[in-house]
Design a protein around this motif. Structure first.
Motif, mmCIF file in Angstrom:
data_model
loop_
_atom_site.group_PDB
_atom_site.id
_atom_site.type_symbol
_atom_site.label_atom_id
_atom_site.label_comp_id
_atom_site.label_asym_id
_atom_site.label_seq_id
_atom_site.Cartn_x
_atom_site.Cartn_y
_atom_site.Cartn_z
ATOM 1 N N ARG A 137 -14.609 -25.600 54.001
ATOM 2 C CA ARG A 137 -15.644 -25.937 54.986
ATOM 3 C C ARG A 137 -15.160 -25.848 56.424
ATOM 4 O O ARG A 137 -15.902 -26.058 57.361
ATOM 5 C CB ARG A 137 -16.242 -27.316 54.725
ATOM 6 N N ARG A 200 -16.992 -32.061 51.792
ATOM 7 C CA ARG A 200 -17.847 -30.937 51.415
ATOM 8 C C ARG A 200 -19.239 -31.431 51.034
ATOM 9 O O ARG A 200 -19.398 -32.569 50.554
ATOM 10 C CB ARG A 200 -17.233 -30.186 50.232
ATOM 11 N N GLU A 397 -21.478 -22.735 53.897
ATOM 12 C CA GLU A 397 -20.729 -23.564 52.956
ATOM 13 C C GLU A 397 -21.345 -23.532 51.571
ATOM 14 O O GLU A 397 -20.639 -23.449 50.562
ATOM 15 C CB GLU A 397 -20.659 -25.005 53.471
#
Length: 417
Positions: A137, A200, A397
């Motif tokens: 990320r 994340r 992401e």
């Protein structure tokens, strides 16, 4: 015939060959880090992870050559907190013939150039630790910029306080091969990165930790064994000579620490999770290696087992704590390198066969190095966050960094039509 000169030259050659071999072993650790991170990371981010791990040693070595080496080994006239060998910088880049490699450099143990390259591999390792923690990320340019500053300035400044003959060395602080100076410094950088970048997407939902399966367990295993192999150079080379007795002892304590760490991780994970957790065995091995690194030359084999086993326990407990705090570390870098780096350094004060190594001195050294590394890393990440940004978009992401950042995937199945 001048037998004294012949013996000195042969000793220099022998020591230098061993140091070059150790350098090569530390270099191969970067492939191990790449394997661990790519194996534990998700398939959609494989190329991004491998890209970072390929560029990290490149940037790390160049940054260290530009300034880090001369900041880390300034030759303090009086032990202190800051020094810079400007004369050495000029010689390195413009007058390499001035580097006297035979008449007493490192007590005729090895050459100036071997010294630089061995130390440069250590510097790049500190940056690689950060990569695994904030994988999947972080913006690539933000990470690379962080690496330049951290390896070029922060790591060598802290290292100079002990290995460069600075204030911590004068205080009696001991760190043989870098449980604190390499591993926990990198671990503090990783912790700062995890805090600043955030977890994340979908990692922590409604108070639960959601597992994100890695792309390749076999690749992670290969990576750990490559790291274990590289550690023979990491610790064995830190003897800074080919002394047969001391190098052999260091390799024995290093291996015993790794084995005990694996056992500690295995048993603790089994008692905690009620399963045979391969990931915790792998991180336990690395935890044991990190733990024994500070005192591998002053710890007896029985205490190497003790230190490694406790490190294996700590790495599991640390990983659990980080998840409870919602600190998302993809590969367990903070638990392995920071938690066990601190433990290994403190353990020198408990188990060293040298009575001059005290727990209080070790604790002071850990606190000073930790405060500077963590605060510096926080500042670097904060500046990057408010300027170029440190996190990729939610869309990138979710779909994976490989396609968006690199245009290729790490794993592709092509069907013939």
């Amino acid at each position: 015939m001048d037998y004294g000169s012949a013996i000195t030259q042969n000793l220099l050659t022998t020591n230098n060959v061993w140091m070059m071999l150790a350098t090569a072993l530390v270099f191969i650790m970067h492939l191990g880090f790449a394997g661990v991170e790519a194996g534990f990371g998700q398939a959609k981010n494989t190329v991004n992870i491998l890209f970072k791990n390929t560029v990290t040693p490149i940037i790390g070595i160049v940054s260290y050559a530009l300034i880090g080496f001369f900041l880390m080994y300034p030759g303090f006239d009086v032990p202190g907190w800051f020094g810079f060998d400007g004369a050495g910088w000029s010689m390195f880049w413009f007058n390499p013939g001035d580097a006297d490699i035979t008449a007493g450099y490192a007590d005729a143990g090895y050459t100036y150039w071997t010294d630089f390259l061995f130390q440069a591999m250590f510097a790049a390792t500190a940056a690689t630790i950060v990569s695994g923690a904030i994988a999947e990320r972080v913006k690539l340019w933000a990470y690379l910029t962080f690496t330049v500053v951290f390896v070029g300035l922060v790591y060598p400044l802290i290292g100079s306080w002990k290995w460069g003959g600075g204030a911590l060395d004068a205080m009696g602080f001991y760190d043989f091969a870098g449980s604190t100076l390499v591993h926990s410094v990198g671990g503090w950088g990783a912790l700062a990165g995890v805090i600043m970048v955030g977890p994340r997407i979908g990692k922590y939902v409604n108070g639960k930790t959601i597992e994100k399966p890695g792309s390749s367990v076999p690749l992670a295993v290969i990576g750990v064994f490559l790291l274990w192999l590289g550690w023979f150079g990491f610790n064995g080379g830190s003897v800074l000579s080919a002394d047969p007795g001391l190098v052999s002892l260091v390799l024995v304590t290093t291996s015993l620490g790794a084995c005990a760490g694996g056992l500690g991780g295995f048993l603790t994970a089994y008692l905690t999770f009620k399963r045979l957790d391969l990931g915790m065995v792998l991180n336990g091995i690395l935890a044991g290696l990190v733990g024994i690194t500070a005192g591998a030359d002053v710890i007896s084999p029985i205490f190497a087992l003790t230190i490694g086993f406790i490190a294996g326990i700590l790495v599991v407990l640390s990983a659990i704590l980080l998840d409870k705090l919602k600190l998302d570390d993809v590969v367990g870098a903070v638990s392995v390198h920071l938690t066990c780096g601190v433990w290994g350094t403190l353990a020198v004060g408990l188990f060293s066969n040298n009575p001059d190594h005290t727990f209080l001195t070790q604790l002071i050294g850990v606190l000073i190095c930790g405060a500077v590394a963590f605060i510096s890393a926080l500042i670097i990440f904060y500046v990057l966050k408010v300027t170029i940004g440190i996190r990729v978009s939610e869309e990138h992401e979710r779909s994976g960094l490989d396609s968006h950042e690199h245009g290729i995937r790490g794993y592709t199945i092509v069907y013939d039509e």
